[in-house]
Scaffold this motif. Structure first.
Motif, PDB file in Angstrom:
ATOM      1  N   LYS A 208       4.402  -0.443  -8.513  1.00 41.54           N
ATOM      2  CA  LYS A 208       5.499  -0.399  -7.880  1.00 41.54           C
ATOM      3  C   LYS A 208       5.195   0.483  -6.545  1.00 41.54           C
ATOM      4  CE  LYS A 208      10.372   1.033  -7.685  1.00 41.54           C
ATOM      5  NZ  LYS A 208      11.498   1.648  -8.523  1.00 41.54           N
ATOM      6  N   HIS A 209       4.352   1.411  -6.627  1.00 48.89           N
ATOM      7  CA  HIS A 209       3.885   2.306  -5.723  1.00 48.89           C
ATOM      8  C   HIS A 209       3.156   1.738  -4.516  1.00 48.89           C
ATOM      9  CE1 HIS A 209       3.204   6.161  -3.746  1.00 48.89           C
ATOM     10  NE2 HIS A 209       1.940   5.648  -3.600  1.00 48.89           N
TER      11      HIS A 209
ATOM     12  N   ARG B 137      -4.176  -3.695  -3.798  1.00 52.04           N
ATOM     13  CA  ARG B 137      -3.978  -2.582  -3.171  1.00 52.04           C
ATOM     14  C   ARG B 137      -4.219  -1.572  -4.183  1.00 52.04           C
ATOM     15  NH1 ARG B 137       1.640  -2.982   0.781  1.00 52.04           N
ATOM     16  NH2 ARG B 137       0.698  -4.872   2.141  1.00 52.04           N
ATOM     17  N   LEU B 138      -3.872  -1.516  -5.368  1.00 53.82           N
ATOM     18  CA  LEU B 138      -4.274  -0.522  -6.015  1.00 53.82           C
ATOM     19  C   LEU B 138      -5.785  -0.383  -6.388  1.00 53.82           C
ATOM     20  CD1 LEU B 138      -3.782   1.837  -8.332  1.00 53.82           C
ATOM     21  CD2 LEU B 138      -3.283  -0.048  -9.934  1.00 53.82           C
ATOM     22  N   ARG B 139      -6.216  -1.657  -6.444  1.00 57.35           N
ATOM     23  CA  ARG B 139      -7.753  -1.451  -6.615  1.00 57.35           C
ATOM     24  C   ARG B 139      -8.548  -0.852  -5.437  1.00 57.35           C
ATOM     25  NH1 ARG B 139     -10.997  -4.843  -9.748  1.00 57.35           N
ATOM     26  NH2 ARG B 139      -9.178  -6.235 -10.231  1.00 57.35           N
ATOM     27  N   SER B 140      -8.096  -1.167  -4.249  1.00 59.15           N
ATOM     28  CA  SER B 140      -8.679  -0.575  -3.088  1.00 59.15           C
ATOM     29  C   SER B 140      -8.322   0.766  -2.540  1.00 59.15           C
ATOM     30  CB  SER B 140      -8.451  -1.582  -1.891  1.00 59.15           C
ATOM     31  OG  SER B 140      -6.962  -1.491  -1.538  1.00 59.15           O
ATOM     32  N   ALA B 141      -7.368   1.406  -3.451  1.00 60.10           N
ATOM     33  CA  ALA B 141      -6.970   2.941  -3.085  1.00 60.10           C
ATOM     34  C   ALA B 141      -8.023   3.780  -3.426  1.00 60.10           C
ATOM     35  CB  ALA B 141      -5.695   2.990  -4.078  1.00 60.10           C
ATOM     36  N   THR B 142      -7.775   5.087  -2.782  1.00 62.24           N
ATOM     37  CA  THR B 142      -8.707   6.193  -3.370  1.00 62.24           C
ATOM     38  C   THR B 142      -8.175   7.128  -4.153  1.00 62.24           C
ATOM     39  OG1 THR B 142      -7.871   7.470  -1.267  1.00 62.24           O
ATOM     40  CG2 THR B 142      -9.388   5.791  -0.617  1.00 62.24           C
TER      41      THR B 142
ATOM     42  N   PRO C 282       3.687   9.864  -8.555  1.00 62.50           N
ATOM     43  CA  PRO C 282       4.362  10.699  -9.476  1.00 62.50           C
ATOM     44  C   PRO C 282       3.797  10.742 -10.755  1.00 62.50           C
ATOM     45  CG  PRO C 282       6.008   9.901  -7.901  1.00 62.50           C
ATOM     46  CD  PRO C 282       4.926   9.116  -7.671  1.00 62.50           C
ATOM     47  N   GLY C 283       3.494  11.810 -11.428  1.00 61.28           N
ATOM     48  CA  GLY C 283       2.905  11.565 -12.978  1.00 61.28           C
ATOM     49  C   GLY C 283       1.381  11.254 -13.131  1.00 61.28           C
ATOM     50  N   ILE C 284       0.635  11.153 -12.110  1.00 62.99           N
ATOM     51  CA  ILE C 284      -0.720  10.788 -11.827  1.00 62.99           C
ATOM     52  C   ILE C 284      -1.520  11.744 -11.404  1.00 62.99           C
ATOM     53  CG2 ILE C 284      -2.440   9.065 -11.176  1.00 62.99           C
ATOM     54  CD1 ILE C 284      -0.347   7.950 -13.076  1.00 62.99           C
TER      55      ILE C 284
END
Length: 728
Positions: free
Chosen positions: A618-619, A625-630, A638-640
């Motif tokens: 969701k974020h 996009r999650l795969r390419s995030a740093t 939140p929570g990670i």
């Protein structure tokens, strides 16, 4: 048991002509009645090798001691004579439909001087017009109460009628205008009979003509300024329309038809009938029968038609009868129905439109009727006790098997091989004791080897529990490692309150041994289960198998199967246990397969559950996009925490790169970073990576037992119910 060859007719004795035949037992009781286009060919089929006969047919011919026949002119006469003999002799091996309740009818006694409208049950009487059947008597009374305003027909009993005639005073209905009071001669017998005939015409579906006539009379009365009479006619019309609204229109063009639907299994069949008159459902009824003879769906339909129309004539037989399967041959049955009606009757299977949709509704009612019948049958204490006693007698057990465990293997072409264990205590399912197994000893498809592994693992755990309590000596058991099993909890997540707990407060696993182990399969599966018990040194648990094809019961020590009567409560219980094990196994197997298909690298991250996975998607808007995030960008969720973020990045790095998003309409590869979440409205769809999104490529992790092994899973009653929705 009689030998069929002892009473087989000599060659040439049986005529090659249409007719009806009867099998009698040694006491001269008729046990089966049948009809045939050719008596010679049909009877010859009963006197072949017993091994080639259906189990039901084999049971019949070995019970019989003689056979006799009657020649008729054609197949229609054979059908009529067969029905008459079944009604007369009530043969035990014939299909006999029994009403699941006594249905009430709306009856008009046209055979009396002053016809009476009343509720009637039971056998139909000559000279009485019947409408229905209805589901409840109150539904008839509500309908009659509305119609009496327009058709003030007598409804009182003979005693009340005579008393009113003697005193010269009508009953309350006569005073309030809901009875024409023929008892005090307010109307002549002829006028009252005409009222009764109008009432019957309206109930038969000829409603439009009568309402239009009343509307014309109301308009004429208003034009002549007879406003009180016009108001009464207006109220009569409203009452009739309200009565019509109680049964909605289901078929156009004022169709008159009966719709017959079936729901059946190996042992029983349920029939539901909807009576449609004037396009409206006027009545409904249902029957249930035991399959005591080898019958097809067409045969069941033919027996239902005999039961339904065997004593009916005229309009009681509709123009059209819709069925799920046609009898074979069709022509004699259709000709017989035409004779009963006195006009052509169409017997067919609906293919499309409103009639097919209504037939599906009738079929759902039939299925519900069968389920309700089985539920009532299973919940009866006397029936369950008889079933357990029959199983004990058939398998030569010392006592009734109060605890039965059944095992089944499920897989899809050798993948995701799993097994189920269901438990029945006192003839009822105990879902808190159900277990699920993953087959670990080998890969591929081998039901026999899988069954051996499951039985071994289950009873190793039982032996381990016994060793800890000193009830089992190590030399009695096989020298094998503990298979491990998880804790057992009930539907509320609590320890069962039966006092059977370990020293640390956890409940015992497999605390009770069964008296009977049932496996889904034939001789090979039974032999594998027995071999597993023998290797463990267990000799006080009986084993049997139930084969699906002919419902044969196999035991390890016999070359031939045990054949239980088709009406046996014991066979019914074994069948229910087997079907529940199959349902539970296939539900688990489908769940594992679905989870494997959508497994992905995020499942490799320790402590990352479904809730935080959804938060991540969701974020970022998409997995791409999650795969390419740093790592820093992931830490913003939140929570990670940082450690979890590093694990997520490492998991994606180990996984194969995701396939590009593809426009499903044009096949174009999408290079942009548009979100492709479930809520996106575009046609671009992100193709998952080979390893998936949320899971791992390994088999599904299962809760580990005290020894740390991932083995059998406990399933609470609530969890088992929740998974039922996955089964198709």
């Amino acid at each position: 048991m009689a030998d069929p060859s002892s009473y087989r007719p000599k060659p040439g004795q049986i005529p090659d002509a249409p007719g009806v035949y009867k099998f009698r037992d040694e006491h001269r009781r008729v046990i089966y009645v049948g009809k045939a286009k050719s008596l010679r060919q049909r009877l010859a089929s009963y006197f072949q090798d017993l091994a080639n006969l259906h189990p039901r047919t084999r049971s019949m011919v070995t019970t019989a001691a003689s056979v006799e026949w009657t020649v008729v002119n054609n197949e229609v006469e054979a059908l009529q004579l067969e029905y008459s003999w079944i009604k007369e002799f009530d043969p035990r091996f014939n299909v006999k439909y029994r009403d699941d309740k006594s249905y009430p009818y709306l009856a008009v006694t046209m055979n009396e001087k002053f016809p009476r409208v009343q509720v009637m049950r039971g056998h139909k009487k000559k000279g009485v017009r019947y409408f229905g059947p209805y589901g409840h008597a109150w539904a008839i009374r509500d309908t009659v109460d509305l119609l009496l305003r327009a058709f003030p027909v007598r409804t009182c009993s003979a005693g009340v009628f005579k008393n009113a005639t003697r005193t010269g005073r009508p009953c309350l209905l006569g005073y309030i205008g809901k009875c024409s009071a023929p008892c005090v001669e307010r109307v002549t017998p002829e006028d009252h009979r005409e009222l009764a005939e109008d009432f019957c015409d309206f109930m038969a579906g000829r409603t439009g003509t009568y309402i239009r006539r009343l509307e014309r009379q109301m308009a004429d009365a208003a034009e002549e300024m007879e406003y009180e009479r016009a108001a009464r006619l207006r109220d009569d019309i409203d009452a009739l329309k309200k009565a019509m609204e109680k049964s909605a229109v289901v078929l156009a063009d004022a169709t008159d038809a009966d719709l017959i639907a079936l729901a059946e299994d190996e042992l029983e069949a349920a029939v539901q009938i909807f009576h449609v008159r004037g396009g409206r459902v006027r009545g409904q009824r249902g029957w249930v029968t035991d399959k005591v003879e080898a019958v097809t769906s067409g045969d069941l339909v033919e027996h239902a038609l005999q039961q339904l129309y065997g004593e009916e004539t005229g309009d009681a037989v509709p123009k059209e009868v819709l069925v799920p399967a046609l009898p074979e041959p069709l022509e004699p049955v259709q000709e017989w129905l035409t004779e009963r009606r006195g006009a052509n009757v169409s017997l067919r299977i609906p293919q499309r439109g409103d009639k097919k949709a209504l037939m599906e509704t009738v079929a759902r009612n039939a299925q519900q009727s069968l389920v309700l019948h089985k539920t009532k049958r299973a919940s009866d204490l006397t029936t369950r006790s008889r079933a357990l006693e029959e199983i004990a007698a058939a398998l030569e057990l010392d006592s009734a098997p109060l605890r039965i465990e059944c095992y089944d293997i499920s897989h899809l072409q050798g993948d995701d091989v799993v097994a189920s264990m269901v438990v029945f205590e006192d003839g009822l399912a105990r879902k808190s004791e159900y277990r699920r197994f993953q087959i670990k000893g080998f890969e591929g498809q081998d039901d026999v080897r899988s069954m051996h592994e499951v039985i071994t693992r289950r009873f190793k755990r039982y032996i381990s529990d016994k060793e800890r309590t000193g009830e089992w000596s190590p030399e009695d058991a096989a020298d094998t490692p503990d298979a491990g099993a998880p804790d057992t909890i009930d539907a509320n997540g609590q320890v069962p309150a039966d006092g059977l707990t370990e020293e640390d407060g956890r409940p015992k696993r497999f605390a009770y041994p069964p008296q009977l182990v049932v496996v889904d399969g034939g001789r090979p599966q039974v032999a594998a289960a027995q071999r597993a018990l023998d290797e463990l040194g267990i000799d006080d648990i009986a084993v049997c198998g139930l084969a699906k094809r002919l419902e044969e019961v196999w035991v390890p020590t016999e070359e031939d199967p045990v054949i239980l009567p088709r009406t046996s409560e014991g066979l019914y219980l074994l069948q229910r246990v087997r079907d529940e094990a199959h349902r539970f196994a296939i539900t688990y197997q489908r769940a594992k397969r679905a989870k494997r298909f959508k497994a992905g690298p995020l499942d490799e991250v320790p402590g990352l559950g479904d809730a935080r996975k959804r938060t991540l998607i969701k974020h970022f808007g998409s997995v791409k996009r999650l795969r390419s995030a740093t790592i820093d960008q992931i830490c913003e969720v939140p929570g990670i925490g940082r450690k979890t973020a590093e694990a997520i990045v490492a998991a994606f790095a180990r996984a194969a790169p995701a396939a590009p998003a593809v426009n499903m309409a044009t096949g174009e590869i999408m290079e942009d970073e548009e979100p492709t979440s479930a809520g996106a409205s575009g046609s671009a769809v992100e193709m998952p990576a080979p390893a998936g999104i949320f899971g791992s490529e390994d088999e599904e992790p299962v809760t580990a037992g005290p020894s740390g092994s991932a083995d059998e899973e406990p399933v609470t009653a609530g969890a088992a119910e929740e998974r039922r929705g996955q089964q198709t």
